[in-house]
Each structure stands twice: as C-alpha cells, then as structure tokens.
Design an enzyme around this catalytic site. Structure first.
Site, PDB file in Angstrom:
ATOM      1  N   GLU A   1     -11.489   1.813   7.731  1.00  0.00           N
ATOM      2  CA  GLU A   1     -10.262   2.099   8.480  1.00  0.00           C
ATOM      3  C   GLU A   1     -10.245   3.581   8.835  1.00  0.00           C
ATOM      4  O   GLU A   1      -9.370   4.324   8.414  1.00  0.00           O
ATOM      5  CB  GLU A   1      -9.022   1.702   7.662  1.00  0.00           C
ATOM      6  CG  GLU A   1      -7.774   1.612   8.539  1.00  0.00           C
ATOM      7  CD  GLU A   1      -6.510   1.317   7.737  1.00  0.00           C
ATOM      8  OE1 GLU A   1      -5.866   0.295   8.017  1.00  0.00           O
ATOM      9  OE2 GLU A   1      -6.168   2.116   6.851  1.00  0.00           O
TER      10      GLU A   1
ATOM     11  N   GLU B   1       0.798  -1.216   0.000  1.00  0.00           N
ATOM     12  CA  GLU B   1       0.000   0.000   0.000  1.00  0.00           C
ATOM     13  C   GLU B   1       0.835   1.273   0.000  1.00  0.00           C
ATOM     14  O   GLU B   1       2.009   1.291   0.364  1.00  0.00           O
ATOM     15  CB  GLU B   1      -0.964   0.026   1.188  1.00  0.00           C
ATOM     16  CG  GLU B   1      -0.343   0.280   2.538  1.00  0.00           C
ATOM     17  CD  GLU B   1      -1.382   0.514   3.629  1.00  0.00           C
ATOM     18  OE1 GLU B   1      -2.291   1.339   3.428  1.00  0.00           O
ATOM     19  OE2 GLU B   1      -1.273  -0.142   4.679  1.00  0.00           O
TER      20      GLU B   1
END
Length: 287
Positions: A264, A163
């Site tokens: 998240e 990521e």
C-alpha cells in the site's frame, strides 16, 4: 535499491502478497488496474471503497468491477467499507453520527461485493472526532456499527479489520496508536462472541506515529488480521525510506504470522510497474 529479501530467513512471506489497487497503478483508470497488476505478476489485490462517496453503487457499476477482476484473473482479497477517501482525507464514517446511516447502508452492499469477488477481509475505518458529539458518544456509536459490520462479515466467513492511521496526516482520526485499535478489536469481539475482529497492522502509519514496530509485532501479532506496508518517510516502496523490512518480515515469521501482506505505497517514480524491483516476481503470486 535495498534488497529486503536477500537472506532466506528475511524473505517476504511467500504467497502472501496483495497489491492495493487504490494507490498502486493509480496512474490508470480503476478498471484497467487489475490487468496491470496481473501483468506485473500479482494474483491478489485489495481496494479502498472503489465507488467514491456512493455507499450503494448500481449493480452495473459493481458488475464492471467484477468483470475487470475476472478478466484479469486477479482475486480481490480485501475491501474497505465506505471510507470517504474520495474526499482526499482518510476519515471513515462509522463513528460519525451524521454519517452512520450511510455506513450502515453500505455494509450489506460491501459484504455482497466482497463475497462475489472472494474477499475474506473487510476494513472499517473508525472515523474522525467531530465537534458536535463527544468522544464517548462517538465510541458508543462506533461499537454498535462495528458489531453490525462484524456480524455481516462473519456471514460470508470474512474478518473485520480495524486499523490505526497516523496523526500527522489524519489529525482528527480517533485511533492513532496500536493499543487504541487493539482495544477496539477486543471490545468488538467481546460484544459479538465471534472473534472475527482483527487488527490491521499498517507499518507506515505506525512508523509515522513513532511507534516501535518490533514491539507492536511482539505484543499484538496474535491479533493481526492483515499487514500493510510502505516505507517511511515518503510512503514509497520498501528500500526508499528508513524501515528495516528484512527485520520486520523476520519478526512476523517468528511471531507466527501467516496472513497476507498488502503493498500500500505510492511508487517513488510515479510509475507503479517500476516499483516492484524489491520483490522477486516469484513472490508476487498469492496463495
């Protein structure tokens, strides 16, 4: 609060929801969070590395975590490798020479824990640039460690996620554009021949970096292994910032993305259970 699922064609992808229990329900002890997630209607969750700076927690510690998820009836679908988030700064360890051995020691432990809890995705934070090693040396080390991790993940049928973080909050992190992360994904897949390295597309980090989210989806959706969401600015729940989630969800669907979407974010009120009004309860249970 903005209803991001008002129109059927813009609905949150049905059956895809996971809740990140390292950031949501953070007002509770870790072992109480799976039950709290279940009470809010969620059946799947993900975690940053849950044992602080310890790459090899004891079997008893791991058993406690397994029991908490099992008792709650919540499946762990994603897990970070050792990420050092316990320091308060996202950085990762796999590209840092002084931390590489800790990362390698963690890989079999994390993979075994993921397998026992049913997780099918393992996230490897790339790491910060350091002064005592060149970027080229770090990238070479990172590739070797990512190949090691990808092969271990493949052994349990899992994908390896890579990521992008955002430069304002992680100024030394090596991957701060989608393009840079995709380049690493492609290098890992070329080296292993397994094809299980995938891009973790985090809308919050990309938006904070100033990237065009629609453009990222259009260009790279076929390389997505997971999507994570939080609004920007603020990293709160959808509807508390400026991101057009209705449009983003529609674009994901149009691009053929059928994977999971992880929540998240930090609840804007500080109370996690109160931060899910934007997502109808019937869409919280994962397939």
């Amino acid at each position: 609060m903005t209803d991001v699922t008002a129109a059927p064609e813009h609905a949150f992808p049905d059956g895809s929801a996971t809740v990140n229990l390292s950031i949501l329900f953070g007002e509770l002890p870790l072992l109480e969070r799976p039950a709290a997630a279940a009470a809010a209607g969620f059946t799947a969750a993900e975690l940053w590395w849950p044992f602080g700076l310890d790459p090899t927690p004891s079997p008893a510690q791991q058993d406690e975590l397994r029991k908490a998820f099992g008792d709650a009836g919540v499946r762990l679908t994603g897990l970070n490798f050792l990420d050092d988030l316990a320091t308060g700064v996202a950085k990762g360890t796999l590209s840092v020479p002084t931390e590489s051995e800790r990362f390698r020691a963690n890989v079999p432990v994390a993979v075994a824990l993921a397998e026992s809890l049913g997780a099918t995705a393992l996230n490897a934070l790339y790491g910060n640039r350091v002064l005592d090693s060149t970027p080229e040396e770090q990238d070479e080390l990172a590739l070797a460690n990512l190949v090691f991790a990808a092969e271990a993940a493949h052994s349990i049928g899992a994908v390896l996620l890579i990521e992008t973080l955002n430069k304002p909050e992680a100024p030394d992190y090596a991957l701060v554009t989608a393009e840079a992360a995709i380049e690493v994904v492609d290098k890992v897949n070329a080296a292993t021949g397994l094809g299980n390295a995938r891009f973790l597309c985090d809308f919050y980090h990309l938006a904070k970096n100033g990237e065009d989210l629609a453009g990222v989806i259009d260009a790279y959706a076929d390389r997505f292994g997971h999507v994570q969401i939080a609004d920007n600015p603020g990293r709160g729940e959808p509807g508390t910032g400026d991101l057009d989630f209705a449009d983003l969800f529609a674009r994901l669907a149009a691009a053929g993305y059928t994977g999971r979407v992880g929540l998240e974010y930090r609840p804007s009120t500080g109370v996690s259970a109160d931060s899910f009004e934007w997502l109808p309860r019937e869409l919280r249970a994962a397939r």
